[in-house]
Every structure is written in structure tokens, then in C-alpha cells.
Scaffold this active site. Sequence first.
Site, PDB file in Angstrom:
ATOM      1  N   THR A  16       0.816  -1.215   0.000  1.00 50.46           N
ATOM      2  CA  THR A  16       0.000   0.000   0.000  1.00 50.46           C
ATOM      3  C   THR A  16       0.850   1.266   0.000  1.00 50.46           C
ATOM      4  OG1 THR A  16      -0.491  -0.916   2.190  1.00 50.46           O
ATOM      5  CG2 THR A  16      -2.355  -0.157   0.931  1.00 50.46           C
ATOM      6  N   SER A 111       7.561   5.309   6.849  1.00 51.43           N
ATOM      7  CA  SER A 111       6.492   5.909   7.650  1.00 51.43           C
ATOM      8  C   SER A 111       6.737   5.772   9.152  1.00 51.43           C
ATOM      9  CB  SER A 111       5.162   5.298   7.220  1.00 51.43           C
ATOM     10  OG  SER A 111       4.103   5.973   7.840  1.00 51.43           O
ATOM     11  N   HIS A 112       5.842   5.048   9.828  1.00 48.53           N
ATOM     12  CA  HIS A 112       5.903   4.953  11.285  1.00 48.53           C
ATOM     13  C   HIS A 112       6.703   3.744  11.746  1.00 48.53           C
ATOM     14  CE1 HIS A 112       2.618   2.886   9.443  1.00 48.53           C
ATOM     15  NE2 HIS A 112       2.599   2.049  10.452  1.00 48.53           N
ATOM     16  N   LYS A 124       8.875   4.948  -2.294  1.00 50.39           N
ATOM     17  CA  LYS A 124       7.538   5.035  -2.867  1.00 50.39           C
ATOM     18  C   LYS A 124       7.550   6.012  -4.033  1.00 50.39           C
ATOM     19  CE  LYS A 124       4.040   7.354  -0.768  1.00 50.39           C
ATOM     20  NZ  LYS A 124       2.754   7.638  -0.143  1.00 50.39           N
ATOM     21  N   ASP A 275       4.118  11.173  12.698  1.00 49.10           N
ATOM     22  CA  ASP A 275       4.951   9.975  12.587  1.00 49.10           C
ATOM     23  C   ASP A 275       6.223  10.261  11.792  1.00 49.10           C
ATOM     24  OD1 ASP A 275       3.724  10.311  10.129  1.00 49.10           O
ATOM     25  OD2 ASP A 275       3.747   8.169   9.690  1.00 49.10           O
ATOM     26  N   ASP A 277       7.278  10.167   8.665  1.00 47.38           N
ATOM     27  CA  ASP A 277       7.293  10.970   7.445  1.00 47.38           C
ATOM     28  C   ASP A 277       6.271  12.103   7.462  1.00 47.38           C
ATOM     29  OD1 ASP A 277       5.253   9.074   7.359  1.00 47.38           O
ATOM     30  OD2 ASP A 277       5.186   9.079   5.177  1.00 47.38           O
ATOM     31  N   ASP A 279       2.928  12.239   7.832  1.00 52.48           N
ATOM     32  CA  ASP A 279       1.589  12.224   7.246  1.00 52.48           C
ATOM     33  C   ASP A 279       0.498  11.866   8.255  1.00 52.48           C
ATOM     34  OD1 ASP A 279       2.283   9.585   7.397  1.00 52.48           O
ATOM     35  OD2 ASP A 279       1.888   9.107   5.288  1.00 52.48           O
ATOM     36  N   ARG A 280       0.885  11.356   9.428  1.00 50.98           N
ATOM     37  CA  ARG A 280      -0.145  10.990  10.421  1.00 50.98           C
ATOM     38  C   ARG A 280      -0.280  12.071  11.481  1.00 50.98           C
ATOM     39  NH1 ARG A 280      -0.252   4.546  11.328  1.00 50.98           N
ATOM     40  NH2 ARG A 280      -0.176   4.027   9.123  1.00 50.98           N
ATOM     41  N   GLU A 362      -8.810   5.512   9.906  1.00 45.45           N
ATOM     42  CA  GLU A 362      -8.733   5.326  11.357  1.00 45.45           C
ATOM     43  C   GLU A 362      -7.290   5.323  11.858  1.00 45.45           C
ATOM     44  OE1 GLU A 362      -7.274   2.266  12.553  1.00 45.45           O
ATOM     45  OE2 GLU A 362      -6.927   1.810  10.439  1.00 45.45           O
ATOM     46  N   SER A 363      -6.334   5.076  10.964  1.00 48.29           N
ATOM     47  CA  SER A 363      -4.942   4.911  11.370  1.00 48.29           C
ATOM     48  C   SER A 363      -4.224   6.259  11.444  1.00 48.29           C
ATOM     49  CB  SER A 363      -4.229   3.994  10.385  1.00 48.29           C
ATOM     50  OG  SER A 363      -4.368   4.520   9.080  1.00 48.29           O
ATOM     51  N   LYS A 374      -2.007  12.048   3.048  1.00 51.99           N
ATOM     52  CA  LYS A 374      -2.526  12.526   4.325  1.00 51.99           C
ATOM     53  C   LYS A 374      -1.504  13.504   4.896  1.00 51.99           C
ATOM     54  CE  LYS A 374      -1.118   8.070   6.126  1.00 51.99           C
ATOM     55  NZ  LYS A 374      -1.612   6.737   5.838  1.00 51.99           N
ATOM     56  N   ARG A 494      -5.603  -7.329  11.731  1.00 55.04           N
ATOM     57  CA  ARG A 494      -6.260  -6.202  12.393  1.00 55.04           C
ATOM     58  C   ARG A 494      -7.750  -6.503  12.532  1.00 55.04           C
ATOM     59  NH1 ARG A 494      -2.156  -2.421  12.057  1.00 55.04           N
ATOM     60  NH2 ARG A 494      -1.180  -2.040  10.032  1.00 55.04           N
TER      61      ARG A 494
HETATM   62  C1  G1P Z   1      -1.669   1.000   7.351  1.00 51.21           C
HETATM   63  C2  G1P Z   1      -2.949   1.668   7.759  1.00 51.21           C
HETATM   64  C3  G1P Z   1      -3.582   2.336   6.556  1.00 51.21           C
HETATM   65  C4  G1P Z   1      -2.583   3.287   5.903  1.00 51.21           C
HETATM   66  C5  G1P Z   1      -1.285   2.558   5.608  1.00 51.21           C
HETATM   67  C6  G1P Z   1      -0.208   3.509   5.101  1.00 51.21           C
HETATM   68  O1  G1P Z   1      -1.946   0.026   6.369  1.00 51.21           O
HETATM   69  O2  G1P Z   1      -3.851   0.743   8.328  1.00 51.21           O
HETATM   70  O3  G1P Z   1      -4.734   3.007   6.972  1.00 51.21           O
HETATM   71  O4  G1P Z   1      -3.094   3.795   4.706  1.00 51.21           O
HETATM   72  O5  G1P Z   1      -0.790   1.942   6.805  1.00 51.21           O
HETATM   73  O6  G1P Z   1       0.115   4.491   6.032  1.00 51.21           O
HETATM   74  P1  G1P Z   1      -2.129  -1.538   6.709  1.00 51.21           P
HETATM   75  O7  G1P Z   1      -0.889  -1.956   7.458  1.00 51.21           O
HETATM   76  O8  G1P Z   1      -3.339  -1.637   7.600  1.00 51.21           O
HETATM   77  O9  G1P Z   1      -2.318  -2.195   5.383  1.00 51.21           O
HETATM   78 ZN    ZN Z   2       3.515   7.961   7.684  1.00 51.87          ZN
END
Ligand code: G1P
Ligand code: ZN
Length: 541
Positions: A16, A111-112, A124, A275, A277, A279-280, A362-363, A374, A494
Site C-alpha cells: 500500500t 512511515s511509522h 515510494k 509519525d 514521514d 503524514d499521520r 482510522e490509522s 494525508k 487487524r
Molecule cells: C496502514 C494503515 C492504513 C494506511 C497505511 C499507510 O496500512 O492501516 O490506513 O493507509 O498503513 O500508512 P495496513 O498496514 O493496515 O495495510
Molecule cells: Zn507515515
Amino acid sequence: MTFVRTISFRDQKPGTSGLRRKVSEFQTPHFLQNFVQSIFDCLHNKYGQTLVLGGDGRFFNETALQVIIKMCQANGFGKLIVGQNGLLSTPAASHLIRLYKAYGGIILSASHNAGGQDGDFGIKYNVSNGGPAPEIFNRLVYQRTKTIQYYQISDFEDIDLSNIGEINTGTMRICIIDPVYDYTLLMQSLIDFDLVRKIIKDGFTFSFDAMHAVTGPYAKEIFINLLGVDESFILNSNPSPNFGGGHPDPNRVYSKILYDSAITSDGPDLFTASDGDGDRNVIVGKDCFVTASDSLAVLAANAHLVPGYRSGINAVARSMATSRAVDQVMSFQGRRVFETPTGWKFFVNLLEAGEISLCGEESAGTGSKHLREKDGIWAILMWLNILAVRKQSVKEVMQDHWRIFGRNYYTRHDFEEVDTESACRLMVSLKQRLSSLQKKETIISRINIADEFSYRDPIEQSVIHNEGIRLIFEDGSRIMFRLSGTRTVGETLRIYMERYVGPDGNHSSDILDVIFDLVTFSYDIAQIEYFTGRTSPSLIA
Ligand code: G1P
Ligand code: ZN
């Protein structure tokens, strides 16, 4: 320029959020180069074009950037816009691609996820609209990674990325820019900085934790220099390759001390964090934690108080896993909510088509029409602006909100590092029982829908199947199961759970009180212990 013969890697499937792997894997000879060349091989008409490059500053950021810069030159790009010291937050990169009408951009981040030598790294590709590359492009890149035999790289000295300015390398120009400047201008065009500066001056206490990640320089400029926040309230604002030894995920586990102190009545009026990068976002008031789902609903209900959104929100999108809190607001306003699979790219199509102006997951992810990722700092500024106009505490805003719209009690349980076979068996077994669950009477209420979520993209008309299993009950409660697309070790299962209680219903300050039956039912129906050997989750978000 050199053509380097290489071997292909069969495990370079972008998820993703691009390709995310352990640093050690990225350090394997040719691993990074193969992936970058595969991206370039899938781009048409790239000669002479402009790319935006930057990352979250984690370990391997600069090493990877130097390689990518040399590959850009060898592949015929005309211009690179690179953040000073190789830094760009994900939202800032998205904005720069749009602002400078670039061909695309490469964002280096996991990211995180944890950083440092033993942590994770990621890469990415974003397209010219500033958003993540569409799924179809990622699939092409993945196919290419399996057949690639050569990559192209130029041979010149590493570029000094510490000074703002321009460097010419033969046919390519490298512009090293202030990573903060353009993004700050964008924020000033949307948010009432004067009003926020005034409440800060009048004693409103605001704190932000940059977690030693990329938002540090943005926070210093925006919160300290422009909004007058005392620097002692801006925590961990120097980016470091291993995030100061911490984990750049502002969740209840990695930011526990901050959560615990922020949530008391002695904490700041608004405590926030972002976080790795940028975006959160996390929003915590005195004695009041705001879930990302509720935050989206509050932004939808109050956006008209913010200069950039005076005419309100035309429609909203949320991921299937996000609570329906925003749906209550939008149905009140007679406006539409799009329900998408997890991942930002589904929002991008809707934003591009002008179908929505606000979206969230939600994340801890919230965003709007202003760019195509985001955006953590933007969401925090929206809250500051709304609190400044309403002259209320976070808790008062939430209480008013629930009094009008009712409350969606919501939680997510994650089971991390479950071995792939067990996780897949669990999901398959649940899928096989879906038809028997349909219309079944349960301790919660009758199950109205038991299915796998699928989505028809209203713009591309493409259909995405199997985006998680959902159980929707007669009383409106929901339970959803899905496997993460961003995990790096094993699988992360999840479970998302939600119950709506209307304005006049029985409310409780303890979420578990309200959803306890959903938790026990979900563990039972998915046979969590049988398949995973676990009786409790790794994380409750
Ligand atoms: C997770 C979050 C999702 C977010 C993605 C990228 O993905 O749940 O909302 O878009 O990180 O930051 P997941 O690990 O659930 O596929
Ligand atoms: Zn991030």
C-alpha cells in the site's frame, strides 16, 4: 553513464505504501537500484522531466538518495527538486510535485516503522498529481523487478545536499530547496495563523512531539516561529537517523509516557504528534483522547470555521475500517460519504475528480483537497484553528459533537508477527463461514451482512475485491477483519470494532464497557486463539 548487469529480485512487490523492507535488505547489492530502475522502466516520456526527491531522514536516506540522483541522471531526467539534507515530509513532497508541475516524485520512508541500521526503509513513487502511484503502475513495476537485467547509473561525486542552491551535472539540474518553505505558505493560505497566534499568546498551551522524525523542521518554523509556541513545548524536533532510538509511531505503545501525561488534566490544552514521514496526526486534549475517526467527523462538522474551507465540505471519503462517525455528520448535512478500501490512493481519485474535499482513515491519517497524501501538521493546524474559533477545550468540542451526532465507540486490535500460514488459514476459515453467518442471531444482534468488502472505483470503474471481511449487525455495530499490507515481519491481523450510541443512548467514558461483547464475539468467531495461539492483541489502537 554505466549499464550495470544485475540479477532480478523476486520479492520486490510494493504494498500500500511502496516497497518497505529491512534496511539490511535494501543494502543487499543492487536491491535498491533494481527497484528504482524498474520504476524508471515503467515511466514513459521521462526524458528531460522533473522529479521531486526526499525522505524522512531515517538511516540509509542519504545513501539511497545519492544512488537515486545518479540513476536519474543516467535515465535522462532533466531536473531534480531535492529537499535540503535529503529531507521532505510526505505531504510536503506531494505539494511540491503539484506546485512545480513535476513529472513525479520519489519519497524515501517507512512511515511509522522503526528506523536505524536494524530498522526499516522504504521507497515510494508518486505521480504527477502528487498522489501515490496507482495499483496498476505498482503491478507493472513489480513485474519489471522480476525480469530486469541492467540498471543505468552515472558516475560522479556525491552531491552535497546540505546547501540550498543549484548544481548542474551535465544534462541534469539539481535544485536543493528548503523543505519547509512552500509547505508553510500552503498552510498559511488555508489556516487563520493570526487567530491561532492570538490564543497561544493568551495562554492556550499547545505541544507537539516530532519524534525525532521529519516534522521537526516544519514544527519549528510553523509552531515556534510563526505561531509563537514556546520551544519547550515542541518535543524531539531534531530529525535523527534512528529517531533518537525511539519508534516514530505516535501510538499508545510508543508514545505511552506522552499519552499518559497528556491525558491528565495537568497536560497541555492540545497535545499532538506526527509519525516518521509527517503524514499521520494524533490529537489529545486535556483528559480527552480523540480517535482519528472522531477527528475526521469533527473536521467535517467544523471545517467551515477555517478560512480554506469557508464554503464547507462537499463530500467525504473514509476507509471501510474507519468508524462511521463522519457518516453521522454528513447525513445531517445531506452530503455523501464514500467508503473505500484501506490506502490513500483510493482517496486520490476522488479528490482529483473533485468528488470529495476531506478524507481520512482510522490509522491517524487525515487529509483534504489541498494535496494528495494525508497530512499530519495540516490536521493539527485545522484543530488549532477550530479550537481558536470555538473558544472551547478539546473535551468540550467532543462532548458537544457527541451530544448532536451521537458517538461511534471504536477500537482496533492488532495481532502482529503472526506467521503467514496461520494468519491466512484464519482468514480462509472465516471466509468459508460467511454464508452461515449471514442473518445469524448472535449475542450482539442479528448479523445483517457477512461478506468480503469490495469497491468499485467511481472514477476508474475498476473493482477491488477481498478488502477485508466485515460483519454488520442489525443494531449498526460492525466488526471487520483484515491483514495489513504494510507489515514487514509475518502478518499483522487487524480487527476493527465499532458500536454507535445515539445522542440519547447510554454513554460511558470507558470504550471497553460499550464494545466488550464485540471484542469477545470477534475473538470467538475468528478462532483467534486456535489459529494464532494468542489470547490478547499486541496493540490496542
Ligand atoms: C496502514 C494503515 C492504513 C494506511 C497505511 C499507510 O496500512 O492501516 O490506513 O493507509 O498503513 O500508512 P495496513 O498496514 O493496515 O495495510
Ligand atoms: Zn507515515
